[in-house]
Structures are given as C-alpha cells and as structure tokens.
Design a protein around this motif. Structure first.
Motif, PDB file in Angstrom:
ATOM      1  N   ASN A   4      26.612 -35.259  71.753  1.00  0.00           N
ATOM      2  CA  ASN A   4      27.955 -34.754  72.046  1.00  0.00           C
ATOM      3  C   ASN A   4      29.019 -35.710  71.532  1.00  0.00           C
ATOM      4  O   ASN A   4      30.023 -35.308  70.955  1.00  0.00           O
ATOM      5  CB  ASN A   4      28.124 -34.556  73.553  1.00  0.00           C
ATOM      6  N   GLY A   7      29.225 -35.609  67.778  1.00  0.00           N
ATOM      7  CA  GLY A   7      29.823 -34.345  67.368  1.00  0.00           C
ATOM      8  C   GLY A   7      31.323 -34.347  67.529  1.00  0.00           C
ATOM      9  O   GLY A   7      32.059 -33.886  66.660  1.00  0.00           O
ATOM     10  N   ARG A   8      31.799 -34.908  68.653  1.00  0.00           N
ATOM     11  CA  ARG A   8      33.244 -34.951  68.883  1.00  0.00           C
ATOM     12  C   ARG A   8      33.927 -35.861  67.855  1.00  0.00           C
ATOM     13  O   ARG A   8      35.013 -35.558  67.367  1.00  0.00           O
ATOM     14  CB  ARG A   8      33.528 -35.444  70.298  1.00  0.00           C
ATOM     15  N   ASP A  11      34.201 -34.065  64.656  1.00  0.00           N
ATOM     16  CA  ASP A  11      35.231 -33.034  64.737  1.00  0.00           C
ATOM     17  C   ASP A  11      36.620 -33.649  64.620  1.00  0.00           C
ATOM     18  O   ASP A  11      37.480 -33.129  63.922  1.00  0.00           O
ATOM     19  CB  ASP A  11      35.092 -32.287  66.080  1.00  0.00           C
ATOM     20  N   LEU A 165      30.709 -24.658  68.148  1.00  0.00           N
ATOM     21  CA  LEU A 165      31.842 -25.315  67.488  1.00  0.00           C
ATOM     22  C   LEU A 165      32.736 -25.847  68.594  1.00  0.00           C
ATOM     23  O   LEU A 165      33.294 -25.077  69.387  1.00  0.00           O
ATOM     24  CB  LEU A 165      32.616 -24.311  66.622  1.00  0.00           C
ATOM     25  N   PHE A 166      32.874 -27.161  68.702  1.00  0.00           N
ATOM     26  CA  PHE A 166      33.660 -27.747  69.777  1.00  0.00           C
ATOM     27  C   PHE A 166      35.106 -27.256  69.729  1.00  0.00           C
ATOM     28  O   PHE A 166      35.728 -27.200  68.671  1.00  0.00           O
ATOM     29  CB  PHE A 166      33.646 -29.269  69.701  1.00  0.00           C
ATOM     30  N   HIS A 171      32.609 -22.069  72.523  1.00  0.00           N
ATOM     31  CA  HIS A 171      32.344 -23.270  73.314  1.00  0.00           C
ATOM     32  C   HIS A 171      32.842 -23.076  74.750  1.00  0.00           C
ATOM     33  O   HIS A 171      32.116 -23.339  75.723  1.00  0.00           O
ATOM     34  CB  HIS A 171      33.044 -24.460  72.649  1.00  0.00           C
ATOM     35  N   TYR A 188      25.352 -30.053  74.438  1.00  0.00           N
ATOM     36  CA  TYR A 188      26.007 -29.307  73.363  1.00  0.00           C
ATOM     37  C   TYR A 188      26.086 -30.139  72.095  1.00  0.00           C
ATOM     38  O   TYR A 188      26.379 -31.334  72.139  1.00  0.00           O
ATOM     39  CB  TYR A 188      27.410 -28.865  73.785  1.00  0.00           C
ATOM     40  N   GLN A 190      27.778 -30.158  68.110  1.00  0.00           N
ATOM     41  CA  GLN A 190      28.768 -29.595  67.196  1.00  0.00           C
ATOM     42  C   GLN A 190      28.071 -29.164  65.909  1.00  0.00           C
ATOM     43  O   GLN A 190      27.573 -29.996  65.143  1.00  0.00           O
ATOM     44  CB  GLN A 190      29.865 -30.616  66.910  1.00  0.00           C
ATOM     45  N   GLU A 192      28.317 -26.222  62.568  1.00  0.00           N
ATOM     46  CA  GLU A 192      28.827 -25.052  61.862  1.00  0.00           C
ATOM     47  C   GLU A 192      27.718 -24.001  61.809  1.00  0.00           C
ATOM     48  O   GLU A 192      26.523 -24.338  61.857  1.00  0.00           O
ATOM     49  CB  GLU A 192      29.252 -25.444  60.446  1.00  0.00           C
TER      50      GLU A 192
END
Length: 352
Positions: A4, A7-8, A11, A165-166, A171, A188, A190, A192
C-alpha cells in the motif's frame, strides 16, 4: 507486487509529474490557461477526460468522452447549444485516468473535467479551485473480478490482496463494501487495469475492483476470470456518481457557461432515451466491445436536472467516509459546491 505504501508513493509521484508537465504546457501556451474570445467572438473551451477508444482502431476518429456527454458531442447537439450561448467546444484532451484530468484542469490545459465521484470530491477537499457543473445519479456498478480458483465473494477477501486505482471511485466503493459486509484485513495494491489483468492471470492478486463494468465483463468473456461481486447490484446504496467540474475562474468570467453546458449535455440524454439501441451501437463501434456486452453493462439512468438530490447526497456521504478514513481532511457542502441552476423540488424527477 506493490505494498500500500509503495503504491501510494508511486501514485503521488505520477500526479506530481503530470502536474509539472501540465504547468509547463501552460507556460508555453498561455492561451490554454485563460480562454479568450476567438476571432468569431466565441469563447473556446476544452474538456479533459478519458477518451472512448477502440484499441483495434485507436486513431480512426476524434477522441470523445463516454456516456451522455460523448453522445451529445457525437450527435452535434452539444456543440450547437454551446455556440448559441457564445462558446466553442475545442475538443477532448484525453488522459489515462480521470483523476489526471483534474490536474489538467488545475493547470489550465482544460476548462472542464469529466471524472468519477471520488477524484472530484477529493480535489475539492484539497482546496482546488473548481466547481461542479453537473452531478449524475448513482448508477456506477463496480464489478470485482477474481483470480481463477480464488475467493468467490467479498466476504472471502479477508487477508487477501485486491488491486484498485487509489483515490478512484472503485477504491472508495470497494472499501465501503468491505466495511458494510464486515470484512477486515484486505490489502490494497495500486494497479492500472492492464497490469491488474496480468496479475490476476498469474495469481499475484486475489481480486481487482474494476472502475468499468465493461472491463470486468470483457475479462470474464475473454479470459475466464470470475466476477465475484457486483457491488452496486448487491448494495444499491454503493454506486458511483459521474461528475463534471469546471475551473472557478472560468465560471466567474463566463457565468452563463454552466447553464449552456447542461443544455448541451441534455441533448445527449434525450438522444439516448429516444433510441438507446443507436447509443449502444455507437459505444460498441467506438470501443470495439461487442454490443451484447455493452447492453449487459450499461447503466444509463439520468435525471432531468443537473444536480439531482440523490447524486448530491451520495457525494456528501462519500466525503464523510473519506474524512473518517483519513483520505480527505476538509469538509464542504456538496450542494454549495454545485453551480448553475439551483437545486429544486424537481431534483428527483428521474427517467430511464
């Protein structure tokens, strides 16, 4: 596989890179930031959003948005209504995801953004200078696709990994569904859609919350991946809302724009109601998706007002959830955020 936190970070880096690129674009082309009347006296504007594209014919036609707005542009009704009011539609600026179109809005590359509910609300909660000019009805059904021989329902996802997708509508709705069904411990990632498909086929993730039902249905039909939940069908209160926003300074400079935009959009709504099969054929032609799949996943329900109370209330609940879970830290009134025609007693006058 991304955690997570990773992923953040990805993003945020992606958003910063996009914003820097859009800011540079506006520095090089200032006319994109402050729209002035053209030689024929019309005020030009562009819309940012995800273009409807047939992957087998990516350059076959001009890019257009999806839904009633795209259909209004396709039929020409949108352009005619805007020209009557002194505005000229200069085309769609396509982005890889709707959240990116809000960065284009902030930089001035576009004057209007077509997005899902969560990106628009989070943008406003951050203090971005934009206002809603149209709010749809809650109709977006988020379908959850599982890996083969994996979990068969949301309840079986506890302790499992789900791709999203965050910051997207999917989401938000996936997290709300897990909360409603009392499912703890979902991790979760991230991802595509294209990456998520490969991850599902390899078994690297257990499920993916697809932002478009047509994506989930296509993966089921082509690759045999099971659809393990249709969240909006199982929980009607958990459906996505489409939102159109415009730059605040553009609306201040052109106070008649929001009303003209609604009249143009309404031509697409009326055309869909009059002949839905023609609309489905257009979507099928534009996307390459079989018309049977388009019909099976369509959620074309519209109100006869630009700000239906049902949609406004859904966005207010979304904002409350995002604040409670720490994704947003600033509250606001969705009804006050909307501009143009006033919310009225006729806001719930809804037809198929």
């Amino acid at each position: 596989m991304h955690s997570n936190k990773v992923g953040r970070n990805i993003d945020r880096k992606f958003q910063r890179a996009l914003l820097a690129a859009f800011t540079l674009f506006c520095g090089l082309a200032a006319s994109g930031c402050h729209r002035k009347p053209s030689a024929n006296g019309l005020v030009e504007f562009r819309i940012g959003g995800v273009a409807v594209v047939n992957p087998d014919q990516p350059t076959a036609s001009e890019p257009e948005p999806s839904g009633a707005l795209g259909y209004a542009i396709h039929t020409g009704g949108f352009q005619r209504e805007l020209r009557k009011a002194g505005f000229a539609y200069e085309g769609l600026v396509g982005y890889p995801r709707t959240a990116a179109s809000l960065l284009g809005l902030g930089s001035g590359q576009v004057q209007v953004a077509s997005t899902g509910d969560s990106p628009a609300v989070l943008s406003r909660a951050r203090g971005d200078k934009q206002r809603a000019i149209w709010i749809g009805l809650p109709t977006g059904d988020i379908w959850v696709v599982g890996r083969k021989d994996g979990p068969q329902s949301i309840r079986e996802l506890s302790g499992r990994k789900v791709g999203v997708l965050f910051g997207s509508t999917a989401h938000y709705i996936m997290r709300r569904a897990a909360e409603v069904e009392g499912v703890p411990g979902i991790s979760y990632a991230q991802l595509e859609p294209a990456v998520a498909l490969h991850a599902l086929k390899r078994g690297d993730i257990d499920a993916y919350a697809a932002s478009q039902a047509v994506t989930a249905e296509t993966w089921r039909a082509r690759f045999g991946l099971p659809i393990i939940a249709k969240i909006g069908t199982e929980h009607p209160e958990l459906q996505g809302v489409s939102v159109m926003t415009a730059r605040s300074d553009f609306l201040t400079a052109h106070p008649t724009f929001a009303g003209a935009f609604w009249r143009g959009l309404k031509t697409g709504i009326d055309a869909i109601r009059k002949d839905p099969d023609a609309y489905y054929r257009w979507v099928s032609d534009k996307t390459g998706v079989p018309i049977a799949t388009v019909r099976a996943t369509a959620a074309e329900r519209y109100a006869d007002t630009p700000f239906p109370k049902e949609g406004v209330d859904a966005l207010q609940r979304l904002l409350a959830f995002q604040i409670r879970t720490g994704l947003a830290n600033s509250s606001f009134s969705v009804a006050d955020w909307a501009t143009g025609p006033t919310l009225s007693a006729g806001a719930d006058n809804v037809r198929k």
